[in-house]
Design an enzyme around this catalytic site. Structure first.
Site, PDB file in Angstrom:
ATOM      1  N   ARG A 182      11.548  -6.107   4.789  1.00 48.02           N
ATOM      2  CA  ARG A 182      11.160  -4.588   5.521  1.00 48.02           C
ATOM      3  C   ARG A 182      11.850  -4.483   6.907  1.00 48.02           C
ATOM      4  O   ARG A 182      12.566  -3.533   7.188  1.00 48.02           O
ATOM      5  CB  ARG A 182       9.866  -4.128   5.382  1.00 48.02           C
ATOM      6  CG  ARG A 182       9.518  -2.823   5.676  1.00 48.02           C
ATOM      7  CD  ARG A 182       8.002  -2.511   5.556  1.00 48.02           C
ATOM      8  NE  ARG A 182       7.358  -2.989   6.512  1.00 48.02           N
ATOM      9  CZ  ARG A 182       5.907  -2.847   6.534  1.00 48.02           C
ATOM     10  NH1 ARG A 182       5.408  -2.434   5.689  1.00 48.02           N
ATOM     11  NH2 ARG A 182       5.096  -3.475   7.590  1.00 48.02           N
ATOM     12  N   ARG A 185      -9.272   0.944   9.076  1.00 45.11           N
ATOM     13  CA  ARG A 185      -8.983  -0.535   9.356  1.00 45.11           C
ATOM     14  C   ARG A 185     -10.247  -1.244   9.910  1.00 45.11           C
ATOM     15  O   ARG A 185     -10.025  -2.248  10.075  1.00 45.11           O
ATOM     16  CB  ARG A 185      -8.031  -0.127  10.215  1.00 45.11           C
ATOM     17  CG  ARG A 185      -6.454   0.278   9.549  1.00 45.11           C
ATOM     18  CD  ARG A 185      -5.606   0.252  10.677  1.00 45.11           C
ATOM     19  NE  ARG A 185      -4.299   0.705   9.952  1.00 45.11           N
ATOM     20  CZ  ARG A 185      -2.979   0.100  10.180  1.00 45.11           C
ATOM     21  NH1 ARG A 185      -2.986  -0.483  11.238  1.00 45.11           N
ATOM     22  NH2 ARG A 185      -1.922   0.870   9.491  1.00 45.11           N
ATOM     23  N   LYS A 223       0.703  -1.380  -0.033  1.00 45.45           N
ATOM     24  CA  LYS A 223      -0.089  -0.007  -0.070  1.00 45.45           C
ATOM     25  C   LYS A 223       0.748   1.193   0.016  1.00 45.45           C
ATOM     26  O   LYS A 223       0.641   2.220  -0.840  1.00 45.45           O
ATOM     27  CB  LYS A 223      -0.993   0.208   1.101  1.00 45.45           C
ATOM     28  CG  LYS A 223      -1.980  -0.951   1.301  1.00 45.45           C
ATOM     29  CD  LYS A 223      -2.766  -0.940   2.434  1.00 45.45           C
ATOM     30  CE  LYS A 223      -2.014  -0.892   3.900  1.00 45.45           C
ATOM     31  NZ  LYS A 223      -1.489  -2.261   4.077  1.00 45.45           N
ATOM     32  N   ARG A 273      -0.626  -8.725  13.867  1.00 42.57           N
ATOM     33  CA  ARG A 273      -1.010  -7.809  12.876  1.00 42.57           C
ATOM     34  C   ARG A 273      -1.887  -8.300  11.825  1.00 42.57           C
ATOM     35  O   ARG A 273      -2.917  -7.899  11.271  1.00 42.57           O
ATOM     36  CB  ARG A 273       0.065  -6.759  12.214  1.00 42.57           C
ATOM     37  CG  ARG A 273       0.396  -5.894  13.430  1.00 42.57           C
ATOM     38  CD  ARG A 273       1.621  -5.151  13.107  1.00 42.57           C
ATOM     39  NE  ARG A 273       1.697  -4.533  11.664  1.00 42.57           N
ATOM     40  CZ  ARG A 273       2.829  -4.368  10.948  1.00 42.57           C
ATOM     41  NH1 ARG A 273       3.880  -5.073  11.221  1.00 42.57           N
ATOM     42  NH2 ARG A 273       2.695  -3.908   9.916  1.00 42.57           N
TER      43      ARG A 273
END
Length: 187
Positions: free
Chosen positions: A127, A88, A13, A144
């Protein structure tokens, strides 16, 4: 153009929002970046957010909506925006719709980036090593992804039911994924 990018952590995203921002001349609004800026500044909000984010949980709807309303009033948003990381959950989607109606800026499109879970974990691990983000540790990542599946995935159905959702394959070269998004939003 007013666009929401949806997808699980690691779906791309942020990367695609940055690319679209440059091509379309839109403001890129990342609630994650706004929160990290508060953490960096050491504000009280930042301290509260850090504890929640480090545990892999989501910051409260009220805090995020307030930050977003303030951000949407800034001059660079006049030509349009790309929301990355918000909404979210369905409550946030409803709150966003109400906020956008209040300011006369309804959404033009919602894009869901689809990426398989095993690839998401691989991307996030890369990442974490590259950026050293505390919220990218393995336990936090698993949490998450679970939170995404429980709370954020229903937002996809919310927008699909309104006819504004476009699903895009988020796997491939960055240019390929970007081209798919442009085609989906007809930009």
């Amino acid at each position: 153009m007013r666009l929401v990018l949806l997808g699980p952590p690691g779906s791309g995203k942020g990367t695609q929002a940055t690319r679209l921002k440059d091509k379309l001349g839109l403001a890129h609004i990342s609630t994650g970046d706004m929160l990290r800026a508060e953490i960096s500044a050491g504000s009280e909000l930042g301290k509260q957010a850090k504890a929640v984010m480090d545990a892999g949980n989501l910051v409260s709807d009220e805090i995020l909506l307030g930050m977003l309303e303030s951000r949407l009033s800034q001059a660079d948003v006049a030509k349009g925006f790309i929301l990355d990381g918000y909404p979210r959950n369905v409550a946030q989607a409803n709150a966003l719709d109400a906020l956008l109606a209040k300011i006369g800026q309804p959404l033009d499109a919602v894009v869901q980036l689809d990426v398989a879970t095993d690839l998401l974990v691989q991307r996030i691990a890369g990442r974490a090593a590259e950026q050293g983000r505390a919220d990218d540790n393995p336990e936090s990542v698993r949490n998450r992804l679970n939170v995404y599946n429980e709370q954020t995935a229903p937002v996809v159905d919310f927008y699909a039911g309104r006819g504004t959702l476009e699903r895009v394959d988020g796997v491939g070269e960055l240019d390929e994924v970007e081209a798919r998004i442009h085609k989906a939003i007809k930009a």
